[in-house]
Structures are given as structure tokens and as C-alpha cells.
Design a protein around this motif. Structure first.
Motif, PDB file in Angstrom:
ATOM      1  N   VAL A  47       0.879  -1.180   0.315  1.00 58.06           N
ATOM      2  CA  VAL A  47       0.066   0.036   0.037  1.00 58.06           C
ATOM      3  C   VAL A  47       0.744   1.208  -0.184  1.00 58.06           C
ATOM      4  CG1 VAL A  47      -1.914  -1.105   1.119  1.00 58.06           C
ATOM      5  CG2 VAL A  47      -0.221  -0.031   2.498  1.00 58.06           C
ATOM      6  N   SER A  48       2.115   1.250   0.315  1.00 62.30           N
ATOM      7  CA  SER A  48       3.122   2.417   0.231  1.00 62.30           C
ATOM      8  C   SER A  48       2.998   3.275  -0.810  1.00 62.30           C
ATOM      9  CB  SER A  48       4.540   1.877   0.835  1.00 62.30           C
ATOM     10  OG  SER A  48       4.921   1.147  -0.213  1.00 62.30           O
ATOM     11  N   THR A  49       2.749   2.788  -2.174  1.00 61.35           N
ATOM     12  CA  THR A  49       2.680   3.731  -3.193  1.00 61.35           C
ATOM     13  C   THR A  49       1.587   4.684  -3.216  1.00 61.35           C
ATOM     14  OG1 THR A  49       1.117   1.984  -4.398  1.00 61.35           O
ATOM     15  CG2 THR A  49       3.786   2.084  -4.787  1.00 61.35           C
ATOM     16  N   ASN A  50       0.569   4.626  -2.272  1.00 60.61           N
ATOM     17  CA  ASN A  50      -0.490   5.372  -2.152  1.00 60.61           C
ATOM     18  C   ASN A  50      -0.098   6.459  -0.737  1.00 60.61           C
ATOM     19  OD1 ASN A  50      -1.966   4.461  -4.408  1.00 60.61           O
ATOM     20  ND2 ASN A  50      -2.748   2.824  -3.128  1.00 60.61           N
ATOM     21  N   GLU A  51       0.804   6.274  -0.211  1.00 60.77           N
ATOM     22  CA  GLU A  51       1.182   7.102   0.894  1.00 60.77           C
ATOM     23  C   GLU A  51       1.405   8.728   0.286  1.00 60.77           C
ATOM     24  OE1 GLU A  51       4.277   7.532   4.776  1.00 60.77           O
ATOM     25  OE2 GLU A  51       4.864   6.054   3.232  1.00 60.77           O
ATOM     26  N   ILE A  52       0.904   9.533   1.219  1.00 62.23           N
ATOM     27  CA  ILE A  52       1.029  10.824   0.837  1.00 62.23           C
ATOM     28  C   ILE A  52       2.663  11.113   0.538  1.00 62.23           C
ATOM     29  CG2 ILE A  52      -1.221  11.780   1.619  1.00 62.23           C
ATOM     30  CD1 ILE A  52       0.427  12.921   4.066  1.00 62.23           C
ATOM     31  N   THR A  53       2.860  12.232  -0.210  1.00 56.24           N
ATOM     32  CA  THR A  53       4.224  12.697  -0.253  1.00 56.24           C
ATOM     33  C   THR A  53       4.929  13.453   1.003  1.00 56.24           C
ATOM     34  OG1 THR A  53       3.667  13.247  -2.388  1.00 56.24           O
ATOM     35  CG2 THR A  53       5.617  14.306  -1.726  1.00 56.24           C
ATOM     36  N   ALA A  54       6.051  12.789   1.147  1.00 55.19           N
ATOM     37  CA  ALA A  54       6.714  13.181   2.568  1.00 55.19           C
ATOM     38  C   ALA A  54       7.403  14.764   2.277  1.00 55.19           C
ATOM     39  CB  ALA A  54       8.015  12.444   2.589  1.00 55.19           C
ATOM     40  N   GLY A  55       7.186  15.447   3.261  1.00 51.10           N
ATOM     41  CA  GLY A  55       7.630  16.699   3.304  1.00 51.10           C
ATOM     42  C   GLY A  55       6.783  17.874   4.253  1.00 51.10           C
ATOM     43  N   ASN A  56       7.044  18.795   4.423  1.00 51.58           N
ATOM     44  CA  ASN A  56       6.368  20.102   5.151  1.00 51.58           C
ATOM     45  C   ASN A  56       5.864  19.442   6.421  1.00 51.58           C
ATOM     46  OD1 ASN A  56       6.676  21.424   2.861  1.00 51.58           O
ATOM     47  ND2 ASN A  56       4.942  20.645   2.117  1.00 51.58           N
ATOM     48  N   GLY A  57       6.760  18.465   7.426  1.00 55.67           N
ATOM     49  CA  GLY A  57       6.318  17.924   8.451  1.00 55.67           C
ATOM     50  C   GLY A  57       5.767  16.572   8.634  1.00 55.67           C
ATOM     51  N   TYR A  58       5.791  16.039   7.524  1.00 59.62           N
ATOM     52  CA  TYR A  58       5.481  14.656   7.289  1.00 59.62           C
ATOM     53  C   TYR A  58       6.357  13.843   6.605  1.00 59.62           C
ATOM     54  CZ  TYR A  58       2.884  10.098   6.063  1.00 59.62           C
ATOM     55  OH  TYR A  58       2.541   8.741   6.056  1.00 59.62           O
ATOM     56  N   GLY A  61       6.861   6.875   5.521  1.00 59.85           N
ATOM     57  CA  GLY A  61       6.469   5.576   6.639  1.00 59.85           C
ATOM     58  C   GLY A  61       5.527   5.847   7.783  1.00 59.85           C
ATOM     59  N   GLY A  62       5.149   7.322   8.012  1.00 63.87           N
ATOM     60  CA  GLY A  62       4.313   7.739   8.895  1.00 63.87           C
ATOM     61  C   GLY A  62       4.951   7.983  10.320  1.00 63.87           C
ATOM     62  N   LYS A  63       4.103   7.719  11.314  1.00 60.42           N
ATOM     63  CA  LYS A  63       4.570   8.203  12.698  1.00 60.42           C
ATOM     64  C   LYS A  63       4.394   6.977  13.669  1.00 60.42           C
ATOM     65  CE  LYS A  63       4.704  12.330  15.087  1.00 60.42           C
ATOM     66  NZ  LYS A  63       4.091  13.829  15.264  1.00 60.42           N
ATOM     67  N   TRP A  86       0.745  15.796  13.304  1.00 59.96           N
ATOM     68  CA  TRP A  86       1.707  15.991  12.436  1.00 59.96           C
ATOM     69  C   TRP A  86       1.481  17.578  12.293  1.00 59.96           C
ATOM     70  CZ3 TRP A  86      -1.125  11.853  11.295  1.00 59.96           C
ATOM     71  CH2 TRP A  86      -0.073  10.468  11.118  1.00 59.96           C
ATOM     72  N   THR A  87       2.587  18.494  12.451  1.00 67.63           N
ATOM     73  CA  THR A  87       2.552  19.883  12.363  1.00 67.63           C
ATOM     74  C   THR A  87       3.123  20.385  11.086  1.00 67.63           C
ATOM     75  OG1 THR A  87       2.569  20.152  14.758  1.00 67.63           O
ATOM     76  CG2 THR A  87       3.213  22.241  13.288  1.00 67.63           C
ATOM     77  N   ALA A  88       2.362  20.975  10.112  1.00 67.87           N
ATOM     78  CA  ALA A  88       2.759  21.344   8.755  1.00 67.87           C
ATOM     79  C   ALA A  88       3.541  22.422   8.722  1.00 67.87           C
ATOM     80  CB  ALA A  88       1.448  21.637   8.051  1.00 67.87           C
ATOM     81  N   SER A  89       4.801  22.291   8.166  1.00 69.27           N
ATOM     82  CA  SER A  89       5.785  23.562   8.442  1.00 69.27           C
ATOM     83  C   SER A  89       6.233  23.694   7.040  1.00 69.27           C
ATOM     84  CB  SER A  89       6.812  23.031   9.485  1.00 69.27           C
ATOM     85  OG  SER A  89       8.019  24.138   9.149  1.00 69.27           O
ATOM     86  N   ILE A  93       0.305  19.666   4.605  1.00 71.33           N
ATOM     87  CA  ILE A  93       0.236  18.313   4.707  1.00 71.33           C
ATOM     88  C   ILE A  93      -0.821  17.592   4.093  1.00 71.33           C
ATOM     89  CG2 ILE A  93       0.312  16.152   6.328  1.00 71.33           C
ATOM     90  CD1 ILE A  93       1.962  17.656   8.036  1.00 71.33           C
ATOM     91  N   GLY A  94      -0.770  16.814   3.087  1.00 72.12           N
ATOM     92  CA  GLY A  94      -1.997  16.088   2.657  1.00 72.12           C
ATOM     93  C   GLY A  94      -2.409  16.605   1.264  1.00 72.12           C
ATOM     94  N   PRO A  95      -3.609  16.409   0.459  1.00 75.63           N
ATOM     95  CA  PRO A  95      -4.493  15.862   1.210  1.00 75.63           C
ATOM     96  C   PRO A  95      -4.340  14.290   1.411  1.00 75.63           C
ATOM     97  CG  PRO A  95      -5.037  16.243  -1.212  1.00 75.63           C
ATOM     98  CD  PRO A  95      -3.621  16.591  -0.836  1.00 75.63           C
ATOM     99  N   ALA A  96      -4.955  13.787   2.568  1.00 81.01           N
ATOM    100  CA  ALA A  96      -4.961  12.374   2.934  1.00 81.01           C
ATOM    101  C   ALA A  96      -6.547  11.967   2.884  1.00 81.01           C
ATOM    102  CB  ALA A  96      -4.367  12.108   4.158  1.00 81.01           C
ATOM    103  N   SER A  97      -6.796  10.770   2.436  1.00 85.53           N
ATOM    104  CA  SER A  97      -8.195  10.305   2.570  1.00 85.53           C
ATOM    105  C   SER A  97      -8.414   9.048   3.554  1.00 85.53           C
ATOM    106  CB  SER A  97      -8.625   9.817   1.130  1.00 85.53           C
ATOM    107  OG  SER A  97      -8.694  11.082   0.195  1.00 85.53           O
ATOM    108  N   HIS A  98      -7.055   8.587   4.036  1.00 85.62           N
ATOM    109  CA  HIS A  98      -6.994   7.206   4.546  1.00 85.62           C
ATOM    110  C   HIS A  98      -5.693   7.256   5.637  1.00 85.62           C
ATOM    111  CE1 HIS A  98      -9.593   5.647   1.470  1.00 85.62           C
ATOM    112  NE2 HIS A  98      -8.908   6.300   0.643  1.00 85.62           N
ATOM    113  N   ALA A  99      -5.729   6.370   6.462  1.00 90.98           N
ATOM    114  CA  ALA A  99      -4.413   6.267   7.270  1.00 90.98           C
ATOM    115  C   ALA A  99      -4.570   4.573   7.230  1.00 90.98           C
ATOM    116  CB  ALA A  99      -4.605   6.835   8.753  1.00 90.98           C
ATOM    117  N   VAL A 100      -3.263   3.945   7.254  1.00 88.01           N
ATOM    118  CA  VAL A 100      -2.903   2.860   7.465  1.00 88.01           C
ATOM    119  C   VAL A 100      -2.154   2.504   8.795  1.00 88.01           C
ATOM    120  CG1 VAL A 100      -1.926   0.690   6.679  1.00 88.01           C
ATOM    121  CG2 VAL A 100      -2.952   2.228   5.159  1.00 88.01           C
TER     122      VAL A 100
END
Length: 142
Positions: A47-58, A61-63, A86-89, A93-100
Motif C-alpha cells: 500500500v505504500s505507493t499510495n502514501e502521501i508525499t513526504a515533506g512539510n512535517g510529514y 512511513g508515517g509516525k 503532524w504539524t505542517a511547516s 500536509i495532505g490531502p489524505a483520505s486514509h490512514a494505515v
């Protein structure tokens, strides 16, 4: 209200101790709108190909989930953890529609659950993206 779906093999992995709910470390990753829950998926790599783009505080692999607990009361077993923020900087961060949620200790990062949000969520620069778990726990087995 978000929907939590448990991956089929998660139950098997608990039974054969591939996943140790008491001592393993679990992570949560944010996913884009291309993600869909497929009950037969087993590993984060599926499922990792659908992870949001890393950056801006994300981070990719997540948290790590903090203060995870696995408890039983009157025949109901509950898995829970602290809410995740996650604090956007420097941008959104996003858009995210799901979490795994997946087991970061197990070989191949075994999938636990997929959470579908009511709508795509974005945290603008300087704001928090908060994943607030249900007060009854992330998941319950009866």
C-alpha cells in the motif's frame, strides 16, 4: 465518522505471534485518495505507493504510535494509542483520505488496519494534521 477495517491476516498474525500486541511498535501512515482497503493485503509495501508525499512535517512511513495498549474487559479486547499529530511547516500536509496502521517491528511491516476518513483532509502551513482515535479505542475485538 471514519471507518476502520482490519486486514484479514492481522488476526492470523496475532495468533501465531508474528505480531505481538504487547511489545511490538506500530506506525500510522497517511494515504492519498488512490488508496483503497483490500482485505487480503498483508504488508505495508503493498500500500505504500499510495502514501502521501513526504515533506512539510510529514515523514515517509508515517509516525510511531505512542502509548499503545492492548487490554481486555468483559470479553472485549481493545487496541488503543495516543492521538497522532503532524504539524505542517513550510507547506501543507495532505490531502489524505486514509490512514494505515502497521506493525513496524514485524518482518515486512505487517498491516493491521486501514482507516477511511469521511473526506480528504489537509493541514495548511503552520497548522496540525491530527488523527484522533475513537475514545473506545482504535479497534475492538469481541
Amino acid at each position: 465518522m471514519p471507518t476502520v477495517n482490519i486486514y484479514n491476516k492481522f488476526k492470523f498474525y496475532m495468533g501465531n505471534n508474528t505480531i505481538d500486541m504487547d511489545s511490538d511498535q506500530f506506525k500510522v501512515a497517511l494515504m492519498d485518495s488512490n488508496h483503497s482497503f483490500v482485505s487480503t493485503d498483508t504488508d505495508f509495501s503493498q500500500v505504500s505507493t499510495n502514501e502521501i508525499t513526504a515533506g512539510n512535517g510529514y515523514s515517509s512511513g508515517g509516525k510511531l504510535l505512542s502509548n499503545t495498549s492492548w487490554t481486555e474487559s468483559s470479553g472485549v479486547v481493545t487496541f488503543d494509542a495516543d492521538d497522532v499529530v503532524w504539524t505542517a511547516s513550510g507547506g501543507s500536509i495532505g490531502p489524505a483520505s486514509h490512514a494505515v496502521i502497521y506493525d513496524d517491528t514485524a518482518t515486512d511491516d505487517k498491516l493491521v488496519a486501514s482507516i477511511t476518513f469521511d473526506s480528504a483532509e489537509t493541514a495548511g502551513d503552520g497548522t496540525d494534521f491530527k488523527l484522533a482515535f475513537n475514545s473506545s479505542g482504535i479497534l475492538r475485538i469481541t
